[in-house]
Structures are given as C-alpha cells and as structure tokens.
Design an enzyme around this catalytic site. Structure first.
Site, short mmCIF file in Angstrom:
data_model
loop_
_atom_site.label_atom_id
_atom_site.label_comp_id
_atom_site.label_asym_id
_atom_site.label_seq_id
_atom_site.Cartn_x
_atom_site.Cartn_y
_atom_site.Cartn_z
N SER A 134 0.75 -1.30 0.05
CA SER A 134 0.03 0.15 0.12
C SER A 134 1.07 1.34 -0.13
O SER A 134 1.78 1.30 -0.91
CB SER A 134 -1.04 -0.16 1.27
OG SER A 134 -1.95 1.05 0.94
N HIS A 147 -7.95 -4.80 -1.22
CA HIS A 147 -6.76 -4.43 -0.65
C HIS A 147 -6.10 -5.43 0.36
O HIS A 147 -4.92 -5.79 0.32
CB HIS A 147 -6.97 -3.24 0.20
CG HIS A 147 -5.76 -2.39 0.41
ND1 HIS A 147 -5.12 -1.81 -0.65
CD2 HIS A 147 -5.25 -1.99 1.55
CE1 HIS A 147 -4.26 -0.97 0.05
NE2 HIS A 147 -4.36 -1.29 1.27
N ASP A 169 -9.82 -3.76 -5.33
CA ASP A 169 -9.20 -2.84 -4.22
C ASP A 169 -9.79 -1.57 -4.15
O ASP A 169 -9.89 -0.77 -5.07
CB ASP A 169 -7.68 -2.91 -4.27
CG ASP A 169 -6.83 -2.39 -3.26
OD1 ASP A 169 -7.21 -1.66 -2.31
OD2 ASP A 169 -5.57 -2.61 -3.07
#
Length: 710
Positions: free
Chosen positions: A562, A682, A647
């Site tokens: 991320s 995610h 995501d």
C-alpha cells in the site's frame, strides 16, 4: 545449527544458476505488453503523457484480458515453483493450531469466544452466559455464511444492552462496502431488512430498539453519513442524523464504555470533532463537544461526571491527557491531568473503576502505565526485551481490577495476559501455539540496531534471525517497512516468517520516518513536503545492513504494501542497485494522478498526508518522487507486484500501469511479475488459509532468487 549453516552455503551456490535459468525463460516466454494509448494530462502548465491511463476502465474487456495475460505470464514463469509453493503453504499451515479459540472476554453478563475448527477457513463466533461452563450459544458460523462466495468478511458485531439483538456487517466483494443485518439472539432469526453500502459498524442506543450506522458515498467510499434505524421500521424511512459534508473528513459513531453517551466523530488527518447524545434518548439532538479547529486533534472517554481527553492542544506534539466536567466540554474548560512530555508519546487510555491505564511509547518501545485514580503509587508494567510489542487489549468490563494486555517479540509468540492492578499478579491466559515440534524461541536472535540517515537522524531497525548466522555479507535479508500515516510498525512475531528464517534469511523492520515509532515528530518528519525522508531513511537502512555485513546487494530484498508499496517504488527509482529483489503489495505508485482525481476513494481525505496537488508546490513535490512518473531506463531489481481487482484503497490500475511502463522502460533481464487476484481487494484473499497461499507465492519468489528450492 550445522544443518542451518549448510543450507546457507547451498543457497549461495545455486543462487547464480537460478537467476541464469530465469533469464533464459524470459527469452523464450514473452511478457505481455499493454497497448499504448497516450493521454495528455496537464496541470499548472505542466504536461504529462500517460500511455496506460486506459487501464483504469474496470469494465473494459481489454483491461481484464491484459490482467489475465499478466497472470498467465507469471504462472508460466513460475511453473517450476508451484510444488514448492504448495509445500510452503502446507509448512506454514502446519504451524497453525487449526482447532483454535480466542481467550474469552466478559461483557454484560456473557463470555464471548471466537474459535476455529480443523480444516475450516473462517471463524465461529459464540458466547456463554455467566460462566465458561454454561451452554454455548452460536452467534455466527462464517464457514456456512461464506459458502458460494469467493470472498467473505464478517465485521462490526454489535450486541444490544439487553443481549437480545446483534447487528453485523458482511462484505462479499472486498471493497469494504458492508451490508448490515440484525439477528434475534432469542429466536436465531435474521430480520429481513438489509442496509447496503455501510462501513459494517453500528451502535445500539440504550433503548435496545434504535440502531445507528454509517453509510458511505457510493463513488468515493468516504464514510459521510450517520443514520438511525428503528427495528420495527422500514430501511427506506431511516433518519439521517448527521452528514459530514467536508470531503476531507470521514465520520463514525460509537457508544462510550460507560454506556451513558452515543458519540459521533468526524476526523481528517490533522483535525477531529465529536458530538454526544444521551444513549437513552436516541431521538434527541447530538451536541458538539468541541468544534473542529484546524490541527486540533482530540479523542474523548467518559467516566463519572467527567470527560477524559487525549489531545495535542497547546502544541502538545506527543499528546497529553486533560479532563473537563460533563456539562463544560469546550476546550477553554480543559485541564491537564498528564502534561505533555517531549520524549514520550501518549497513545491511548483505558478507564476502569479504580484505575486509569495509559498506553505510551518511549524510545520507540511500548509502555503500559497503571495509575490509581488517587494518583498514588502509579507504576509501569516491566518489559525487558528491546524488540517487543505490548499493548492494551480487549477490556470491555469497567468494574474490574484486571487489565488485559498483549505481548510479543520477533522471537516470542504473542501472549494474552491478565494483570491484577492491585496485587500485581500476572496470569498468562494464552500463548500463540506454534505446531510442528520444531520451534524453540531460543534458536533465534533478536536485535535492535540504529542506522544513521543522511541528515544525521538515527533510525532504528528491528531484526530476527537464527543463531549461528555469520556477518559475512552472504546472508539473504528481507527488509520491510511502511512509513506513512503515523502508523508504527512494531516488532511482532510471525510463525509464517519461520519459513524464511529457517532457510537462512534475516528478517528486519526499518522504523522509518512517516510512522510514529519514535513519537509524533517522527511522523511529521515523513509527510507532506518532508515525505522523501521516508524513502531516504529506508535507503540508508539498506546501506547500513550492507555495510555491517548482515547482507549484500546480491542478497538484500525489500518489501512493502500500500503506502509501503509507494516506498518500494520510490527506492527502486533512487537506488535500484541495492536490491536483488523487491515485493510491492497493492502499491500506491501513481501519486500525482490519483491525488488529482477526487472521485477515487479516499483521495480527498489524504490531502493532509500527501498534500493537495491542486497547489503547485505540492504538485511539483509529489511529481518529484511519484514512482510511476519517475521510471527511467535503468536496471531495476527482480520484482513481484501484487494487487486485487476490487481494491478500494489502492485501485488495481496503479500497479498495472506501473508494471506496463516498467516493462518497456527498464533495462536488463531481471524478473518483473504482476499477480492480480481477480476476486479480492486491498487485504487479499479472505480466510486464514487462503491468505497463506499468497504468502507462499511471495516467499517462493524470494527463495527462488536465492536458489533455494525446498
């Protein structure tokens, strides 16, 4: 120990051959090339050309085809690793106690337990009334609920004060858009109504009939509205209680531990605001506690006739604890209880009838402070290691002298501990089991070392490795970091990680600026116009472990996800020669374009973290480090890039575009893989074992580069 050293020698012998074989495969198996469709992007008179902007068309069959081709290429190139991946998966799974259960916690007359059954991926939630010997009541069996779904997540369990109703949220897509429902715990009936597009969390009022919940904007997924629902009412008639119109804020609702107040919170990166309401009067009006003031952060806890406020008021960078009477909540009434300290970060508090418990951080390490309400005889819990993590755990019971906390280190499995604050007696309720019969924490060494950054700042690195490793520069080392949002990466135990350690790897965490590891200033020095400190810190930590001969450029690997994936993108542009391989998970790499698009989830709430590129100063600074915008013709490390089609945090097209551009720009024959989970978001795959398969892919990537085949 001899076996371990032998493995290390074998790794070095075969590493070069493994890389050579992969290079030959690259010459025979062609990677996919994304179509070039130039799009001109202009801002502040600056023109950028994005050849792969079209990849953001999620419903475009050509996009899906490209992602599938990348997956096919990855699978073809790693076909020889498939059995090893299966073996790694079974090895990691074999360390996990499959028929496991949580330590029960007591709340409102019931013990609540989460347990797993052998061979099953998902948790089972239960409770027992009054005693652990009582009959088990089944709340939810997620294994049954997950049937027919490729992804499943249950969250936001919230039980009414009369113990009759439980509200819960379900996500079956992995975009963190939950559907809330309510179950009658007397009849086990799930009520017919469904509340769509929520955070999953909810809060019961004191009347056991009114449910408050948070809805999301359907486009940006920002949590922007609080509604209330009556159990006997229609969802379409739910009342809007609060609308957070400022698109840099998100809103949420909860009930105080004292059960007296409902609280609506609004927060941005730098500012918070709360509203309160008597929980027994859900149809009343919420009252502002202290109106939002730019860069004033505060959180509130109720006890007796006072509020306790953790805040940065009066330039308290590391926060302090203040109090105010119930009826006088404006900041002009706040009084210091625990003053600000320059070298100690006040992170959180837990209120009990007889004690105040304070979670702090000093010199990068957690501390837990016990303070009787009369202020006499306060003390700290003793922790001796220098790579540990400790934190206040689940403590819903107010009238008790027992505080529950957790403890672990990089070589010590996680423990749940009950501590009697009066007698100072400690009871270890559970230590994480590591099955297989091979684990002994005495076989591993933990260290905390300090690298010196380019500006002279000392940056801590926590590491763990098997005893017997020689500092000769030949050890493979995986360096992990995050470095954003003030999120501290504390040293933690992982039974999964043993699959690397036992094959000769050193595992290290770089506590770089941008996190809050060494206090609030550590965060402030790694954000906005100081963001590059995050990247240079990581590079300097990399140089340190090489200079100290823990490893070398030929055996150093980096990993981040991320915002940590942004870190990976930045450091390979800056210093690609330092790394033999890099894993970038769901990487945020197209910073400028994403931050200019306020329709993308989370963008507007990120301005205080990265800056607003509509301001030229921030635009220019972002562009100077944005990984996608700074790809150049150079020899990049071997790379594995992962993402999820659904995501909601970092859209799949960022890593997809990044890989597409790297393919046609980079020099050399190093590996470049894009692995897209077409069914996840995610957090990757749902289910405790399915997620291990993704880890097995990552580990086999690293081990293959070292020539380790088993």
């Amino acid at each position: 120990m001899k076996k371990h050293l032998l493995i290390s020698c074998v790794c070095l012998t075969f590493a070069a051959n493994a890389q050579s074989n992969k290079t030959k495969m690259t010459e025979t198996i062609s990677p996919p090339l994304a179509a070039v469709k130039p799009k001109t992007l202009e801002k502040h008179g600056d023109v950028r050309t994005d050849n792969y902007y079209w990849l953001n068309e999620r419903e475009n069959p050509e996009v899906i085809d490209y992602l599938n081709k990348e997956n096919a290429y990855y699978n073809a190139m790693t076909a020889d690793q498939k059995q090893f991946q299966k073996d790694l998966f079974e090895e990691m799974k074999g360390r996990i106690k499959e028929d496991d259960s949580s330590v029960p916690y007591f709340y409102n007359g019931y013990y609540y337990i989460t347990r797993y059954e052998k061979g099953k991926d998902y948790p089972i939630y239960t409770r027992k009334k009054g005693s652990l010997e009582a009959k088990e009541e089944l709340l939810f069996d997620c294994n049954e609920m997950a049937k027919g779904h490729s992804y499943f997540q249950l969250g936001g369990l919230n039980i009414s004060e009369d113990n009759k109703w439980v509200a819960f949220g379900v996500d079956t897509v992995s975009r963190r858009q939950y559907t809330i429902q309510v179950k009658n715990l007397v009849t086990n009936e799930i009520l017919p109504f469904k509340i769509e597009n929520t955070t999953g969390g909810s809060t019961w009022a004191g009347d056991n009939n009114t449910l408050f919940y948070t809805r999301k904007d359907p486009t940006t997924l920002r949590s922007d509205k609080i509604y209330k629902h009556k159990l006997n009412g229609d969802v379409n008639d739910d009342v809007l209680v609060y609308h957070e119109k400022d698109d840099t804020y998100s809103t949420f609702i909860y009930k105080e531990k004292s059960k007296k107040y409902l609280v609506i919170g609004s927060s941005s990166t730098l500012t918070t605001e709360y509203r309160t309401l008597d929980a027994k009067k859900p149809d009343g009006e919420f009252v502002i506690f202290q109106k939002r003031t730019r860069e004033l952060e505060y959180s509130i806890s109720h006890y007796g006739d006072k509020w306790y406020i953790v805040t940065n008021k009066d330039k308290a960078t590391n926060f302090k604890l203040m109090t105010t009477p119930e009826g006088k909540t404006g900041k002009e009434n706040w009084k210091d209880l625990i003053p600000h300290r320059k070298d100690v970060l006040l992170e959180d508090i837990e209120i009990f009838k007889n004690f105040l418990v304070i979670g702090e951080r000093e010199n990068g390490l957690n501390t837990i402070r016990i303070r009787p309400w009369d202020g006499k005889g306060e003390y700290y819990l003793p922790f001796n290691s220098e790579t540990y993590t400790a934190g206040i755990s689940t403590n819903p019971d107010f009238d008790t002298d027992i505080v529950r906390y957790s403890y672990q280190s990089m070589a010590t499995p996680s423990s749940v501990i009950d501590f009697n604050m009066k007698t100072k007696e400690k009871t270890v309720l559970k230590e994480q089991a590591v099955l297989g019969g091979k684990f002994d924490k005495n076989n591993y060494t933990e260290e905390r070392v300090w690298a010196t950054a380019a500006d002279g700042t000392k940056v801590p690195i926590s590491m763990v490795y098997r005893k017997g490793i020689v500092k000769d520069g030949k050890n493979p080392l995986l360096l992990y970091a995050y470095g954003s949002y003030g999120s501290s990466m504390d040293p933690y135990f992982s039974s999964i990680r043993l699959s690397l350690l036992d094959r000769g790897f050193i595992y290290a965490i770089a506590h770089i600026r941008g996190g809050e590891d060494l206090g609030r200033e550590w965060y402030e020095d790694g954000k906005l116009l100081k963001k590059k400190n995050t990247f240079t810190d990581f590079v300097d930590c990399s140089k340190y472990v090489i200079d100290q001969k823990y490893t070398s450029e030929a055996h150093l690997y980096a990993e981040g996800g991320s915002a940590g994936g942004l870190l990976m993108g930045a450091i390979i542009n800056m210093a690609p020669q330092l790394y033999h391989g890099v894993i970038a998970q769901v990487p945020f790499v197209d910073v400028v374009t994403t931050m200019l698009d306020d329709s993308i989830p989370l963008t507007t709430g990120e301005y205080d973290e990265w800056g607003n590129p509509n301001d030229k100063e921030y635009y220019d600074y972002m562009k100077s480090y944005s990984p996608y915008d700074n790809i150049t013709a150079q020899n990049y490390p071997n790379m594995l890039v992962t993402t999820g089609l659904h995501d909601s945090q970092v859209q799949y097209w960022e890593p997809a575009k990044w890989v597409a551009k790297l393919r046609v720009t980079k020099t050399g024959n190093n590996l470049l893989y894009l692995d897209t989970n077409m069914e996840a978001g995610h957090g990757g795959a749902s289910g405790r074992f399915e997620a291990l398969k993704e880890v097995a892919k990552e580990y086999s990537f690293l081990l293959d580069l070292e020539g380790i085949k088993k």
